[in-house]
Design an enzyme around this catalytic site. Structure first.
Site, PDB file in Angstrom:
ATOM      1  N   ASP A  56       0.806  -1.191  -0.037  1.00  0.00           N
ATOM      2  CA  ASP A  56      -0.011  -0.136  -0.110  1.00  0.00           C
ATOM      3  C   ASP A  56       0.927   1.139   0.057  1.00  0.00           C
ATOM      4  O   ASP A  56       2.037   1.396   0.625  1.00  0.00           O
ATOM      5  CB  ASP A  56      -1.001  -0.064   1.002  1.00  0.00           C
ATOM      6  N   PHE A  92       2.474   5.712 -13.504  1.00  0.00           N
ATOM      7  CA  PHE A  92       1.081   5.543 -13.290  1.00  0.00           C
ATOM      8  C   PHE A  92       0.635   6.795 -12.094  1.00  0.00           C
ATOM      9  O   PHE A  92       1.543   7.182 -11.590  1.00  0.00           O
ATOM     10  CB  PHE A  92       0.609   4.329 -12.882  1.00  0.00           C
ATOM     11  N   GLY A  93      -0.597   6.728 -11.704  1.00  0.00           N
ATOM     12  CA  GLY A  93      -0.954   7.641 -10.682  1.00  0.00           C
ATOM     13  C   GLY A  93      -0.590   9.026 -10.622  1.00  0.00           C
ATOM     14  O   GLY A  93      -0.357   9.764 -11.771  1.00  0.00           O
TER      15      GLY A  93
HETATM   16  P1  IMP Z   1      -2.443   2.252  -3.725  1.00  0.00           P
HETATM   17  O1  IMP Z   1      -3.540   2.150  -2.643  1.00  0.00           O
HETATM   18  O2  IMP Z   1      -1.107   1.678  -3.023  1.00  0.00           O
HETATM   19  O3  IMP Z   1      -2.799   1.292  -4.821  1.00  0.00           O
HETATM   20  O4  IMP Z   1      -2.064   3.447  -3.994  1.00  0.00           O
HETATM   21  C1  IMP Z   1      -2.658   4.769  -3.944  1.00  0.00           C
HETATM   22  C2  IMP Z   1      -2.526   5.533  -4.764  1.00  0.00           C
HETATM   23  O5  IMP Z   1      -1.274   6.408  -4.489  1.00  0.00           O
HETATM   24  C3  IMP Z   1      -2.400   5.017  -6.301  1.00  0.00           C
HETATM   25  O6  IMP Z   1      -3.843   5.229  -6.821  1.00  0.00           O
HETATM   26  C4  IMP Z   1      -1.703   6.146  -7.101  1.00  0.00           C
HETATM   27  O7  IMP Z   1      -2.521   7.040  -7.495  1.00  0.00           O
HETATM   28  C5  IMP Z   1      -0.596   6.578  -5.977  1.00  0.00           C
HETATM   29  N1  IMP Z   1       0.678   6.053  -5.888  1.00  0.00           N
HETATM   30  C6  IMP Z   1       0.996   5.100  -5.198  1.00  0.00           C
HETATM   31  N2  IMP Z   1       2.462   4.848  -5.663  1.00  0.00           N
HETATM   32  C7  IMP Z   1       2.545   5.495  -6.629  1.00  0.00           C
HETATM   33  C8  IMP Z   1       3.551   5.677  -7.675  1.00  0.00           C
HETATM   34  O8  IMP Z   1       4.660   4.940  -7.575  1.00  0.00           O
HETATM   35  N3  IMP Z   1       3.526   6.668  -8.521  1.00  0.00           N
HETATM   36  C9  IMP Z   1       2.396   7.569  -8.542  1.00  0.00           C
HETATM   37  N4  IMP Z   1       1.276   7.262  -7.872  1.00  0.00           N
HETATM   38  C10 IMP Z   1       1.533   6.410  -6.804  1.00  0.00           C
END
Ligand code: IMP
Length: 202
Positions: free
Chosen positions: A73, A150-151
């Site tokens: 996470d 991404f993200g």
């Molecule tokens: P998750 O809940 O771990 O999937 O991540 C939460 C959110 O944080 C994701 O939807 C991404 O928008 C953002 N995020 C997490 N890690 C990264 C990264 O390495 N690059 C860009 N955004 C990230």
């Protein structure tokens, strides 16, 4: 090295995020680890810390798969927003998105931020749930730049980099200092030292 040409305990990476999966694959392959990716949905509880979220997810995934399993996470913590979106990054990304974050920071001079990654691993043979944390410090850019990753990658500039956002970097470059690369390396070091396990875990 095991007789099957890999190191450490075989495990499953549970994620539906292809970008994350690619980053993990590159790093774990360098260590010669044995793993597969399972794009399974796990419930993401709303909690104020990444550890609790990762712990719930990994235990859920283990209950379904019954194999050694890891989940990650991650979150983006912005200083000027008192750490928002942090553990709510996934929700913030889906709702206000990159544009919304930039709007919240309009006219704000202090652009400092950090990405944090928490890997949780569970296998009954290595009780309790193990955690591996990685962080990277940086800044939020004024405009999105780059279409890789991404993200929030297009708006995050790592402090140790050359001014480009993660969105402007190949995976190999991002892995040089990303939060995920750091937690992954700690995890890889640990799991590659675990002994071969007897069936049904081998
Ligand atoms: P998750 O809940 O771990 O999937 O991540 C939460 C959110 O944080 C994701 O939807 C991404 O928008 C953002 N995020 C997490 N890690 C990264 C990264 O390495 N690059 C860009 N955004 C990230």
């Amino acid at each position: 090295m095991s007789r099957r040409g890999g190191r450490g305990l075989r495990f499953v990476i549970v994620t539906r995020n292809r970008g994350k999966a690619e980053e993990f694959k590159k790093i774990f392959s360098e260590y010669g680890l044995r793993f597969r990716v399972e794009p399974m949905e796990t419930p993401e509880i709303q909690a104020s810390d990444l550890r609790s979220i990762a712990k719930e997810s990994v235990l859920y995934a283990y209950d379904v798969l019954r194999e050694p399993v890891m989940v990650e996470d991650a979150g983006l913590f912005i200083d000027a927003l008192n750490g928002f979106p942090g553990p709510f990054s996934s929700y913030a990304y889906k709702t206000i998105g990159i544009r919304g974050i930039l709007k919240l920071l309009e006219g704000v001079e202090d652009r400092r931020a950090r990405f944090v990654s928490v890997i949780a691993f569970y296998s009954p043979l290595t009780e309790p749930v193990r955690f591996f944390v990685g962080e990277v410090e940086g800044y939020i850019s004024d405009e999105p730049r780059g279409s890789k990753g991404f993200g929030f990658d297009p708006i995050f500039i790592p402090a140790e980099g050359d001014g480009r956002t993660f969105g402007e970097m190949d995976i190999e470059e991002k892995n040089r200092f990303s939060h995920r690369a750091r937690s992954s390396k700690k995890f890889a070091e640990w799991i590659s030292r675990l002994e071969e396990l007897p069936p049904p875990y081998e």
